[in-house]
Design an enzyme around this catalytic site. Structure first.
Site: not given
Length: 535
Positions: A264, A199
């Site tokens: 990401e 993330d």
């Protein structure tokens, strides 16, 4: 090394919303395990689970309070182990979301860090003194509204949070922090995990000098919760030192057999493609990366071509991951509705186009049903920025509503209890048990199977054709050559494709001699199309 991920289709599961196994209205690991055959039958190769770790759930698990524990909402470590075993027995790999840039303020590390300025974890988070007038140390913004700094009276300092104030950022300039994070990653690899989705992978390291960002050079993009577009975000993220930590993380995963990491990149536009290239360059960083480049409203042939060509040029030895929806953006069938002849036509078109892209492919749960964005009312919201800024901000709840399995069952088969987000009639109508022959689900299965059977689509390189809007055209060149043609408008278009062209695989088109007609949202995979031009 097999590198299974290079031509994989990865299926994202949002655990809270996939299948409830206990009747408490929240999805869990046992529920996911029960539904794994659906993923295997779809033709996917791997599941990515959003966070399942212990958390106060202020940001739905993206605020971790213990990296080494499963949150009781989702089950136990034993449930996790069983999920891994069942997935592997079905031929599925498993990766999980790792939220490493920040923790919850309920993590023991932060509880210790905020006590005083001298404890052994005092420098594990990003602390700074106020400016002489009491203002925050920099002008950096939080993605969820307001400054990226929160004053803590116990220490008499500000701490950095790029998201909620309850999500303090770790200090990756401290080698002890890096070592601790690597130890948590090793814990899950030792339990049989096949890799990580990282993330906000470009947020790990901040500017050590705490310099304020300059104003944006381009036209600012301003949203109610997110003033990032007002600045050139050169000091609060994507720092050069970030790459060094990625190299340490890669060195850890390389100690195991065939592990994959996908990062990401929290960025929009061309800059996101540049970062994807930088972070996947060579063989000592991430295996692959994705950005929000294809997750926005842009829907033109030029846009999709620029995304792919930008990556080709920026990282010729890197590997991309492309997806059209996830848990943070409106579902693409709704997002691109103005370009569609119908919802189902857009669902099929998007699948056909995505499966033709070079690289690894990501699908978000429900996408294979042609699922639509759920219209939410204020009292139904759980997403913090939506609650704070309603109605100017709709939030992310609309794409996170539960998976639908049986249209006539309570809550469409998701749960016997009250679900954490509502299951509404437009979503229930697309339940798995309603997806028979000719359905969107059947189309996904056929198109994924076609991709896997085609060397050109699985492994071929990409060469774009110079065709006018709204036509996207490119060749995938492998052991065979396949020409991929897509009409990004609701109006029909015609093309000349040569006298030896033949349609192959799923298509929404008609071929009459040398003339190929693509209806609105039409598409075709064509063999022996030696010359292609618009008519």
């Amino acid at each position: 090394m097999a590198e299974w991920w290079r031509d994989a289709v990865i299926y994202q599961i949002y655990p809270r919303s996939y299948q409830d196994g206990t009747g408490n209205g929240i999805g869990d690991l046992a529920g996911i395990t029960r539904r794994l055959p659906h993923v295997a039958e779809l033709g996917a190769d791997c599941i990515w689970q959003s966070p399942i770790f212990q958390s106060p759930q202020a940001d739905m698990g993206y605020d971790v309070s213990d990296y080494l524990a499963v949150d009781p909402l989702f089950g136990t470590l034993e449930d996790f182990d069983r999920l891994i075993d069942v997935a592997h027995s079905l031929g599925l790999k498993v990766i999980t979301d790792q939220v490493l840039s920040h923790t919850s303020d309920q993590h023991d590390w932060f509880k210790a860090s905020r006590k005083d300025r001298t404890n052994d974890k005092a420098d594990w988070y990003v602390w700074a003194d106020p400016l002489p007038d009491g203002a925050p140390p920099t002008n950096w913004h939080s993605h969820f509204g307001g400054p990226a700094w929160e004053f803590d009276p116990q220490r008499g300092q500000y701490y950095l949070h790029n998201f909620l104030a309850s999500q303090p950022d770790l200090n990756f300039h401290n080698p002890d922090v890096q070592d601790a994070i690597l130890a948590t990653a090793k814990f899950w690899l030792d339990r049989g995990l096949d890799g990580f989705r990282l993330d906000t992978v470009n947020y790990y390291v901040h500017d050590a000098k705490l310099r304020s960002n300059p104003p944006a050079q381009a036209k600012p993009q301003v949203m109610a919760t997110d003033l990032y577009g007002m600045q050139d975000n050169i000091y609060n993220k994507t720092r050069p030192e970030n790459v060094a930590f990625l190299e340490r993380l890669r060195a850890l995963t390389d100690q195991y057999e065939d592990i994959m990491m996908v990062g990401e990149v929290g960025e929009m536009g061309h800059r996101s493609i540049e970062i994807m290239g930088e972070y996947t360059k060579g063989r000592d960083r991430l295996h692959m990366a994705y950005s929000f480049a294809m997750l926005g409203p842009d829907f033109t042939a030029e846009h999709f071509r620029n995304c792919i060509e930008g990556f080709q040029q920026g990282a010729p030895d890197g590997h991309p991951y492309w997806s059209l929806s996830n848990h943070d953006v409106p579902r693409h069938v709704t997002r691109w509705a103005e370009y569609a002849t119908s919802d189902d036509a857009m669902a099929r078109f998007a699948c056909a186009m995505l499966m033709a892209f070079e690289g690894t492919i990501g699908i978000y749960q429900g996408e294979e049903l042609g699922q639509l964005e759920t219209e939410m009312e204020f009292h139904e919201l759980t997403d913090p920025p939506a609650i704070r800024y309603w109605p100017g901000v709709k939030g992310r709840d609309g794409c996170r509503t539960p998976m639908v399995w049986e249209a006539d069952a309570p809550n469409a088969g998701f749960s016997t209890g009250q679900p954490w987000l509502p299951v509404k009639a437009p979503q229930a109508a697309r339940a798995v048990d309603q997806q028979g022959e000719g359905s969107v689900l059947a189309f996904y299965k056929d198109t994924i199977a076609f991709r896997k059977s085609s060397d050109a689509l699985s492994h071929g390189t990409t060469e774009f054709l110079n065709l006018p809007e709204p036509i996207l055209g490119f060749r995938r060149v492998g052991a065979q050559v396949l020409t991929c043609l897509f009409n990004l408008s609701p109006e029909p278009v015609t093309l000349h494709v040569g006298d030896s062209a033949q349609l192959s695989g799923p298509f929404a088109a008609s071929l009459d001699g040398t003339t190929l007609t693509l209806p609105g949202n039409g598409f075709a995979y064509v063999t022996d199309a030696k010359e292609v031009s618009a008519l």
